[in-house]
Scaffold this active site. Structure first.
Site, PDB file in Angstrom:
ATOM      1  N   SER A 164      35.494  35.879  48.593  1.00  0.00           N
ATOM      2  CA  SER A 164      36.664  36.732  48.339  1.00  0.00           C
ATOM      3  C   SER A 164      36.225  38.175  48.552  1.00  0.00           C
ATOM      4  O   SER A 164      35.029  38.460  48.664  1.00  0.00           O
ATOM      5  CB  SER A 164      37.106  36.491  46.893  1.00  0.00           C
ATOM      6  OG  SER A 164      37.659  37.635  46.293  1.00  0.00           O
ATOM      7  N   TYR A 193      36.894  35.864  37.815  1.00  0.00           N
ATOM      8  CA  TYR A 193      37.006  35.412  39.220  1.00  0.00           C
ATOM      9  C   TYR A 193      35.884  36.054  40.049  1.00  0.00           C
ATOM     10  O   TYR A 193      35.216  35.381  40.848  1.00  0.00           O
ATOM     11  CB  TYR A 193      38.381  35.814  39.739  1.00  0.00           C
ATOM     12  CG  TYR A 193      38.716  35.373  41.144  1.00  0.00           C
ATOM     13  CD1 TYR A 193      39.071  34.064  41.419  1.00  0.00           C
ATOM     14  CD2 TYR A 193      38.710  36.292  42.199  1.00  0.00           C
ATOM     15  CE1 TYR A 193      39.410  33.666  42.722  1.00  0.00           C
ATOM     16  CE2 TYR A 193      39.042  35.912  43.493  1.00  0.00           C
ATOM     17  CZ  TYR A 193      39.390  34.599  43.744  1.00  0.00           C
ATOM     18  OH  TYR A 193      39.729  34.213  45.021  1.00  0.00           O
TER      19      TYR A 193
END
Ligand code: NAP
Length: 264
Positions: free
Chosen positions: A147, A160
């Site tokens: 990500s 996350y």
């Protein structure tokens, strides 16, 4: 020019974990089109069956597997089944992931564990089990989905980011540890992609305006934007690439646009 020499996945067996929708679905479809025998895994078997049927409709090969990465027994049983059915596993794409967007101080430890058990512990375990088989074969391609938070900080994504940063580091270590076995381990780090995971956030006009005003390529990404890089990292064309985090992000990590204009 014989592009097959570089990009064909003919006869390769690919396991895509998290293939029922979004980025994983697009990657599974692309690997199938490139000639791989694709095994689509996730928890929702009905959705997987629909994706597999669409892939078979394109004259490609696809099968399904119910697998929950948060459940180690499900991982062992699932990978064993793939090896029994196909005899080997050449390509692993770890796409499964989840997120809870919250202020760091509001995160409960249960929520922390829930995100970690899918995004990090689950992916680690899948990779351990598949990696052992790839070591025996002396051949393998592992693609983890990171990500922007693999390197950047955005608010309300603390846990996350822990998992996606962790996947980046895990991939580098495994790239080194498993290089003698001809296994390449890389990360695709997508930018902002419109999927079920992010749809609510991108419904906000102020978010879309922010992206359009700052990101070099001002549009949101699509799952298909990620698929070509997955083919590349699964193919012989990338045999000399390992331990890399490759951003597919519309230039987001290159820098941002600003309102300033030089005078003429
Ligand atoms: P999505 O549409 O919500 O898809 C998530 C996929 O993961 C689904 O196939 C889901 O299948 C599977 N999954 C979730 N938990 C699982 C579990 N416990 N076991 C097995 N499979 C599981 O999200 P997406 O946006 O495509 O995201 C895919 C990956 O890309 C994630 O790792 C995400 O962090 C990453 N990513 C997304 C973006 C973005 O902007 N969308 C950006 C950067 C990175 P089931 O629910 O059927 O199990």
């Amino acid at each position: 020019m014989n592009l097959d020499k570089y990009f064909s996945l003919g006869d390769q067996v690919a396991l895509v974990v998290g293939a029922s929708r979004g980025i994983g679905r697009a990657i599974a479809e692309a690997l199938g089109e490139a000639g791989a025998r694709v095994v689509l895994a996730a928890r929702s078997l009905d959705k997987l069956e629909a994706v597999a049927a669409a892939i078979r409709g394109q004259a490609a090969q696809a099968s399904t597997l119910r697998l929950d990465v948060a459940d180690p027994a499900s991982i062992s049983a699932g990978v064993e089944q793939v090896l029994r059915d196909h005899g080997r596993l050449d390509i692993l794409v770890n796409v499964a992931g989840t997120n809870i967007r919250k202020r760091a101080e509001d995160y409960t430890l249960e929520e922390f564990d829930a995100v970690l058990s899918t995004n990090l512990r689950g992916i680690f375990r899948v990779t351990q089990v598949v990696g052992a088989a790839m070591k025996r074969q002396r051949k393998g391609k592992i693609i983890n989905i990171g990500s922007l938070t693999t390197t950047l900080g955005f608010p309300y994504l603390s846990v996350y980011a822990v998992t996606k940063g962790g996947l980046g580091q895990l991939s580098k270590v495994l790239a080194v540890e498993w290089a003698p076995y001809n296994i390449q381990v890389n990360v695709i780090a997508p930018g902002f992609i419109l999927t079920d995971l992010t749809r609510e956030m991108w419904q906000r006009e102020d978010m879309r305006d922010w992206l359009a005003a700052t990101q070099p390529n001002p549009r949101l990404g699509t799952p298909e934007d990620i698929a070509g890089m997955a083919i590349f990292l699964a193919s012989p064309a990338s045999d000399y690439i390992t331990g890399q985090v490759i951003f597919v992000d519309g230039g987001n990590t290159a820098g941002s646009r600003w309102p300033f204009q030089p005078s003429a």
